[in-house]
Scaffold this motif. Structure first.
Motif, mmCIF file in Angstrom:
data_model
loop_
_atom_site.group_PDB
_atom_site.id
_atom_site.type_symbol
_atom_site.label_atom_id
_atom_site.label_comp_id
_atom_site.label_asym_id
_atom_site.label_seq_id
_atom_site.Cartn_x
_atom_site.Cartn_y
_atom_site.Cartn_z
ATOM 1 N N LYS A 97 0.575 -1.215 -0.108
ATOM 2 C CA LYS A 97 0.114 -0.299 0.126
ATOM 3 C C LYS A 97 0.952 1.522 0.031
ATOM 4 O O LYS A 97 2.175 1.439 0.915
ATOM 5 N N ASN A 154 -3.801 1.665 -3.660
ATOM 6 C CA ASN A 154 -4.224 2.680 -2.799
ATOM 7 C C ASN A 154 -4.853 1.979 -1.799
ATOM 8 O O ASN A 154 -5.510 0.500 -1.655
ATOM 9 N N LYS A 155 -5.719 2.851 -1.388
ATOM 10 C CA LYS A 155 -6.974 1.879 -0.008
ATOM 11 C C LYS A 155 -7.485 0.850 -0.483
ATOM 12 O O LYS A 155 -7.674 0.178 0.261
#
Length: 449
Positions: free
Chosen positions: A148, A177-178
């Protein structure tokens, strides 16, 4: 030291199998590379090969299974229980496991998947089976290393160690990304030189080549070849990272495609092996042979229409095979170059410009060959007008054959048909007919019969 399978070694293996001496077999084969085990399995009958698969450890036999021809692997899998197949799958990457499961009957597939103890692998296999066979989704493996962008370098290293346990070979480190969407890749050098508290978002490389799950395999191969990639990430419709495709999978795909195109160019309409049944081989070869038959009958019909020419100048008959051969050869040469260019995405520009280029090339080649024919006619004592007729006919035939060999593959490709079909009997037969017709028509004009 490289292993070389000999007749004596194979006989020893067969003898040990016959007496069911499993201990000596393990001792003899356990240290061999899985590719060597596959070579041995190819030479054994189905029962003997199945015995070896059951005897040796799955971490060795699972790799060997993937090296086998599809027909051999199918016969072995038919003799294994769902539990035994599941045991082999447990040692494979998800893409290889999905390929094996796809070869099984639907009912057997369900039973095998139920027997897989690793539920994550089972879910990956089910997911991969959803994709069309010729797309990146079916070609990819689920195993990869991803981090991440919000992690620190220290946390990233810890997570990478955990993930790497399930990855046979780490080609790249992907950053998401998240939401799990692919945002870039991470250089190992940048990771090692950064401080432990540095965020991955500060050191990762945002530029990364990728494909989607629906990208066709040919396009995946083209991208990886163009950019010299050892692996390429695969994302879904939302941009979420779902897998990766490695160079070994692309090499296997290119090899399979090359074999298919070679067979198609040779006039074989189905994927067959030398040891397939007579019925399978007949079905693969007969359609193109029928095309060749009708092409030959067409040539006979054309020659009958110019019977007067053959009666007046019987010498023309002896040059008919020469004209037909030149037409076929030039057509195959032109189509082969175009098909190769289409496969590598190297055919640029308009169709008109491509045809003009082929006409120019055909004029040069045709003029040179026509001149040689005139020289031969002079040395052989042929009538000068007959020599000129043959030379002009050859020049015309070469131009037409080059145009047909160029035009047909491009049109087939634009219509979504494999252009490799153009390099086989289709081009040869059509150019033979055109060549013979042009030969006698030009002879009629020049010789005046």
């Amino acid at each position: 030291m490289q292993f070389q399978l000999t007749t004596d070694f194979l006989q020893i293996v067969e003898q040990l199998i016959n007496v069911k001496d499993g201990n000596k077999l393990r001792e003899l084969l356990q240290e061999l590379h899985y590719a060597d085990i596959a070579e041995i399995l190819e030479e054994l009958n189905s029962d003997e090969a199945t015995y070896l698969i059951k005897l040796l450890e799955s971490d060795l036999t699972s790799e060997a299974l993937m090296e086998l021809d599809d027909d051999v692997r199918e016969k072995i899998l038919d003799r294994l229980s769902p539990t035994e197949i599941a045991g082999e799958l447990a040692e494979m990457d998800s893409d290889d496991a999905a390929d094996v499961v796809a070869e099984l009957d639907e009912q057997v597939q369900k039973e095998v998947i139920k027997q897989i103890e690793n539920q994550e692998l089972a879910a990956d296999i089910v997911d991969l089976l959803r994709y069309d066979e010729d797309t990146a989704g079916a070609l990819m493996a689920k195993e990869l290393v991803q981090v991440k962008e919000t992690w620190t370098v220290a946390g990233c290293v810890r997570e990478m160690r955990r993930q790497a346990e399930n990855v046979t070979r780490v080609h790249s480190i992907y950053v998401t990304n998240k939401e799990g969407k692919l945002t870039g890749r991470l250089s190992l050098k940048d990771l090692l030189t950064a401080t432990e508290k540095t965020k991955i978002s500060e050191v990762f490389i945002p530029k990364v080549d990728y494909v989607t799950v629906h990208t066709e395999n040919e396009e995946v191969a083209r991208i990886m070849q163009k950019y010299d990639l050892e692996a390429i990430p695969v994302v879904d419709e939302e941009g979420v990272l779902v897998g990766r495709i490695t160079i070994d999978d692309i090499v296997d795909f290119i090899k399979d495609e090359a074999e298919k195109d070679y067979q198609m160019a040779a006039g074989i309409s189905q994927d067959v092996e030398a040891d397939d049944s007579i019925w399978q081989l007949t079905r693969a070869r007969l359609p193109w042979l029928v095309l060749g038959l009708f092409g030959g009958l067409g040539s006979v019909y054309i020659m009958q229409g110019f019977e007067e020419a053959l009666n007046s100048f019987p010498i023309l008959f002896f040059f008919t095979p020469l004209i037909a051969a030149m037409a076929g050869n030039v057509g195959v040469q032109s189509s082969a170059i175009i098909v190769q260019g289409l496969a590598n995405d190297n055919v640029k520009g308009s169709l008109f410009n491509r045809l003009v280029k082929e006409v120019g090339l055909a004029l040069i080649n045709g003029t040179a060959l026509g001149f040689l024919v005139i020289v031969y006619g002079y040395v052989a004592g042929l009538d000068q007008l007959v020599g000129i007729t043959i030379a002009v006919s050859m020049l015309s035939v070469i131009i037409v054959a080059a145009l047909v060999g160029t035009f047909v593959p491009i049109i087939l490709d634009k219509r979504g048909i494999d252009p490799a079909i153009a390099t086989g009997p289709f081009i040869t037969t059509s150019n033979d007919i055109f060549g013979i017709f042009l030969f006698f028509y030009i002879a009629k004009v020049i010789l005046g019969f």
